[in-house]
Motif scaffolding. Structure first.
Motif, PDB file in Angstrom:
ATOM      1  N   VAL A 154       0.845  -1.192   0.000  1.00  0.00           N
ATOM      2  CA  VAL A 154       0.000   0.000   0.000  1.00  0.00           C
ATOM      3  C   VAL A 154       0.885   1.247   0.000  1.00  0.00           C
ATOM      4  O   VAL A 154       0.669   2.199  -0.743  1.00  0.00           O
ATOM      5  N   GLU A 155       1.943   1.177   0.813  1.00  0.00           N
ATOM      6  CA  GLU A 155       2.848   2.325   0.912  1.00  0.00           C
ATOM      7  C   GLU A 155       3.536   2.600  -0.424  1.00  0.00           C
ATOM      8  O   GLU A 155       3.585   3.733  -0.887  1.00  0.00           O
ATOM      9  N   SER A 156       4.040   1.545  -1.065  1.00  0.00           N
ATOM     10  CA  SER A 156       4.738   1.814  -2.328  1.00  0.00           C
ATOM     11  C   SER A 156       3.747   2.225  -3.413  1.00  0.00           C
ATOM     12  O   SER A 156       4.071   3.024  -4.286  1.00  0.00           O
ATOM     13  N   ARG A 157       2.536   1.721  -3.321  1.00  0.00           N
ATOM     14  CA  ARG A 157       1.495   2.169  -4.258  1.00  0.00           C
ATOM     15  C   ARG A 157       1.235   3.667  -4.064  1.00  0.00           C
ATOM     16  O   ARG A 157       1.178   4.434  -5.021  1.00  0.00           O
ATOM     17  N   LEU A 158       1.110   4.095  -2.814  1.00  0.00           N
ATOM     18  CA  LEU A 158       0.827   5.496  -2.541  1.00  0.00           C
ATOM     19  C   LEU A 158       2.021   6.399  -2.872  1.00  0.00           C
ATOM     20  O   LEU A 158       1.858   7.563  -3.189  1.00  0.00           O
ATOM     21  N   ARG A 159       3.204   5.819  -2.791  1.00  0.00           N
ATOM     22  CA  ARG A 159       4.403   6.574  -3.167  1.00  0.00           C
ATOM     23  C   ARG A 159       4.494   6.740  -4.677  1.00  0.00           C
ATOM     24  O   ARG A 159       5.403   7.391  -5.182  1.00  0.00           O
ATOM     25  N   GLY A 160       3.586   6.090  -5.394  1.00  0.00           N
ATOM     26  CA  GLY A 160       3.611   6.169  -6.853  1.00  0.00           C
ATOM     27  C   GLY A 160       4.696   5.301  -7.435  1.00  0.00           C
ATOM     28  O   GLY A 160       5.169   5.523  -8.539  1.00  0.00           O
ATOM     29  N   GLU A 161       5.121   4.285  -6.674  1.00  0.00           N
ATOM     30  CA  GLU A 161       6.215   3.449  -7.160  1.00  0.00           C
ATOM     31  C   GLU A 161       5.762   2.383  -8.141  1.00  0.00           C
ATOM     32  O   GLU A 161       6.565   1.728  -8.757  1.00  0.00           O
ATOM     33  N   PHE A 162       4.441   2.150  -8.235  1.00  0.00           N
ATOM     34  CA  PHE A 162       4.066   1.295  -9.347  1.00  0.00           C
ATOM     35  C   PHE A 162       3.020   1.894 -10.265  1.00  0.00           C
ATOM     36  O   PHE A 162       1.912   2.137  -9.890  1.00  0.00           O
ATOM     37  N   SER A 163       3.501   2.095 -11.490  1.00  0.00           N
ATOM     38  CA  SER A 163       2.614   2.632 -12.508  1.00  0.00           C
ATOM     39  C   SER A 163       1.968   1.466 -13.245  1.00  0.00           C
ATOM     40  O   SER A 163       1.188   1.615 -14.136  1.00  0.00           O
ATOM     41  N   HIS A 164       2.382   0.266 -12.885  1.00  0.00           N
ATOM     42  CA  HIS A 164       1.854  -0.951 -13.510  1.00  0.00           C
ATOM     43  C   HIS A 164       1.558  -1.901 -12.353  1.00  0.00           C
ATOM     44  O   HIS A 164       1.778  -1.574 -11.208  1.00  0.00           O
ATOM     45  N   CYS A 165       1.122  -3.098 -12.683  1.00  0.00           N
ATOM     46  CA  CYS A 165       0.884  -4.084 -11.642  1.00  0.00           C
ATOM     47  C   CYS A 165       2.227  -4.422 -10.990  1.00  0.00           C
ATOM     48  O   CYS A 165       3.190  -4.763 -11.670  1.00  0.00           O
ATOM     49  N   ALA A 166       2.311  -4.304  -9.679  1.00  0.00           N
ATOM     50  CA  ALA A 166       3.614  -4.390  -9.010  1.00  0.00           C
ATOM     51  C   ALA A 166       4.197  -5.788  -8.988  1.00  0.00           C
ATOM     52  O   ALA A 166       5.351  -5.980  -8.628  1.00  0.00           O
TER      53      ALA A 166
END
Lengths: 346, 248
Positions: A327-339
């Motif tokens: 969730v944290e890396s998603r919110l950091r914008g670290e995945f623009s695709h499926c992680a």
């Protein structure tokens, strides 16, 4: 602790599971077809459904040995729409937990529709975590039906991280006295993603409890809807049913449609519902910045804090920590695709 | 350390600060007193960088740098600290996580590696003792469910953790009972060195019984109308502000 991780040879190497847990068996569904059946030492088995999908059988009275993870993957082997029927049969008096993950590996316009029918027999207890992380062209609809018999407990936590159009419809029927159903969800969307959640919580008999807690964070032009209804039948006295839905909108163009509904025919119940949508708290941002925390980090902390109480409902700490990381890396914008895919194709 | 010249600031077009001049040297404690609405909190907010206020004139030089050009977080990392009059509750962010993030952001700015878990724990324990804070505070959400006194103690605790060069305490004494006041004041006195400075904004003389200021200013209608030694606070307590405002 034994690591029961099994990698079926057909699983493309680009897939990386970010939540492999110790003492948890892994089972793969490729485009809706189960790779190989699974059985653990406590007798919990996962079999193929009649045409597609899976059937989970939890024998009566057992306490599951560890947990099982079902990983449903779509890839270009079959890019036509896939429809699956899945069953989770929780034997009387059993206790179990499952993690169901959905992913896509290629940038096709996947359409997946999946029915998950959960039959909770008397006094069974199960905790099911669903993690959705798909590509930007993928649409996936899950229709849950949960039937709860006397004294049973089913908790479903849905963590929706990424996907074009993700829909979760949940029909829960509290059919036996003393049943407890808990539904929690986090949905995160940005770009033009859309996430829809619909819940019908049907209280059919007296003395049952239910709760729902759904929270979403929407950025850019993302949209979400939450339609939640608690229905208390005339005879379902002493029902306790709660629902709340809260949304954080990070941009002016992000939209959420919330419809909390109560339909109560009994006269001796405790029910509540609430829905909010709001923006980041500017006072809290300034407070954090005045302590040296940079603006973007402060915003992130606030977003993580916003969904924290939903993640807290996942009682396996190891799993909770890993999902929190995602969730944290998603919110950091670290995945623009499926992680979970190493291809970075979009 | 800090030089303010002719500082003017407004909010929504309404001028609040109308030309503030103030000089704070290392090791000094300044007290700013004044009636409600005189601009005390605005001054502290402007110094900390709150964006709701617009600076319309004057300059603020902190450690040789134009403070007004910096973001709030840059000011904090350079050793400026604001103790809030109304500390903000942040549900879901634990005190530990909050302080760890703040300390590491400061260390990053100083080109230091992140603090180790052991060092951090030791520092927490040491600084919590300064304000007689219970260990259970650390895992709770920032200021969530804290009483007024606990929130103010948490401000002093954060100050102790961050070791600022210049701390501005905005009515830290408001809403405190006598025990909490004593703890807060003792915390400030323990952190006081020859190098760091404090600006203490207060309504009452009471706090200045415990923290002895070097200089006392009276702020009224956006301007400093009187500056003197610590005896000014006593005189204000006794005579009110009218004699200063009316000039007799």
């Amino acid at each position: 602790m034994v690591l029961k991780v099994k990698y079926a040879p057909e699983i493309p190497e680009v897939f990386k599971c970010r939540v492999p847990l110790e003492d948890t068996g892994q089972v793969y569904l490729m485009n809706g077809i189960l790779r190989e059946p699974y059985k653990d030492s406590s007798g919990v088995e996962i079999l193929s459904g009649e045409e597609s999908g899976f059937v989970i059988n939890v024998p009566e009275g057992i306490s599951q040995d560890g947990s099982a993870q079902l990983i449903s993957i779509r890839d270009s082997e079959n890019s036509t729409p896939v429809s699956m029927k899945n069953e989770i049969r929780l034997g009387a008096g059993s206790s179990s937990s499952f993690l169901i993950c959905t992913h896509t590996l290629t940038l096709d316009q996947f359409v997946t529709e999946s029915a998950i029918n959960i039959e909770a027999a008397e006094n069974s207890s199960s905790h099911i975590v669903v993690m959705q992380n798909e590509h930007n062209l993928s649409s996936h609809k899950i229709n849950f039906t949960i039937n709860l018999q006397k004294g049973s407990f089913v908790r479903v936590n849905i963590v929706t991280l990424h996907g074009a159009l993700l829909e979760n419809n949940i029909e829960a029927y509290l059919k036996g006295e003393g049943a407890l159903c808990e539904l929690n969800g986090i949905y995160l969307a940005d770009g033009k993603q859309q996430i829809n959640t619909k819940v019908n919580m049907n209280h059919l008999v007296p003395h049952c409890n239910s709760s729902q807690l759904f929270k979403g964070i929407l950025d850019n032009e993302a949209k979400a809807s939450f339609v939640g209804r608690i229905i208390v039948a005339k005879d379902a006295q002493k029902t306790e049913a709660y629902q709340s839905n809260h949304n954080l909108l990070l941009s002016r163009k992000a939209k959420v449609y919330a419809q909390p509904q109560l339909e109560i025919y009994a006269d001796d119940v405790k029910c509540s519902h609430g829905a909010t949508s709001g923006r980041l708290d500017q006072n809290a941002l300034f407070y954090m910045r005045s302590r040296g925390i940079g603006a973007s980090e402060a915003k992130l902390l606030q977003q993580i804090a916003f969904v924290y109480d939903v993640l807290e409902k996942i009682d396996n700490k190891e799993l909770r920590d890993r999902l929190q990381d995602m969730v944290e890396s998603r919110l950091r914008g670290e995945f623009s695709h499926c992680a979970n895919c190493s291809m970075n194709c979009c | 350390m800090l030089t303010i010249k002719g500082l003017c600031a407004s909010i929504d077009g309404k001028e609040i600060l109308k030309g503030i001049d103030l000089k704070v040297n290392p090791g000094e404690i300044h007290a700013i007193m004044g009636p409600n609405g005189s601009g005390k909190s605005t001054l502290s907010s402007v110094l900390a960088g709150r964006e709701t206020f617009e600076v319309t004139g004057g300059e603020v030089i902190y450690e040789g740098i134009n403070l007004l050009e910096l973001d709030p977080e840059e000011r904090a990392r350079m050793g400026l600290f604001l103790g809030f009059q109304y500390p903000v509750e942040i549900p879901g962010v634990s005190n530990v996580n909050f302080m760890k993030t703040a300390i590491n952001e400061k260390r990053k700015y100083q080109n230091l590696p992140p603090i180790t878990a052991a060092e951090f724990l030791k520092l927490m324990r040491e600084k919590m003792a300064v304000v007689e804070m219970d260990n259970s505070f650390s895992s709770r959400g920032v200021n969530v469910g804290f009483s007024g006194g606990e929130k103010k103690r948490n401000e002093i605790f954060q100050m102790a953790m961050l070791e600022p060069k210049l701390a501005i305490l905005d009515e830290t004494d408001s809403g405190l009972d006598i025990d909490a006041l004593r703890i807060v004041a003792a915390g400030v006195n323990k952190l006081k060195t020859e190098e760091n400075s404090f600006i203490i904004i207060t309504h009452y003389q009471r706090l200045l019984d415990y923290i002895i200021p070097d200089v006392v200013h009276v702020l009224y209608n956006g301007k400093i109308i009187k500056t003197a030694g610590k005896e000014l606070a006593l005189e204000v307590e006794e005579r009110g502000y009218d004699w200063l405002i009316n000039g007799n």
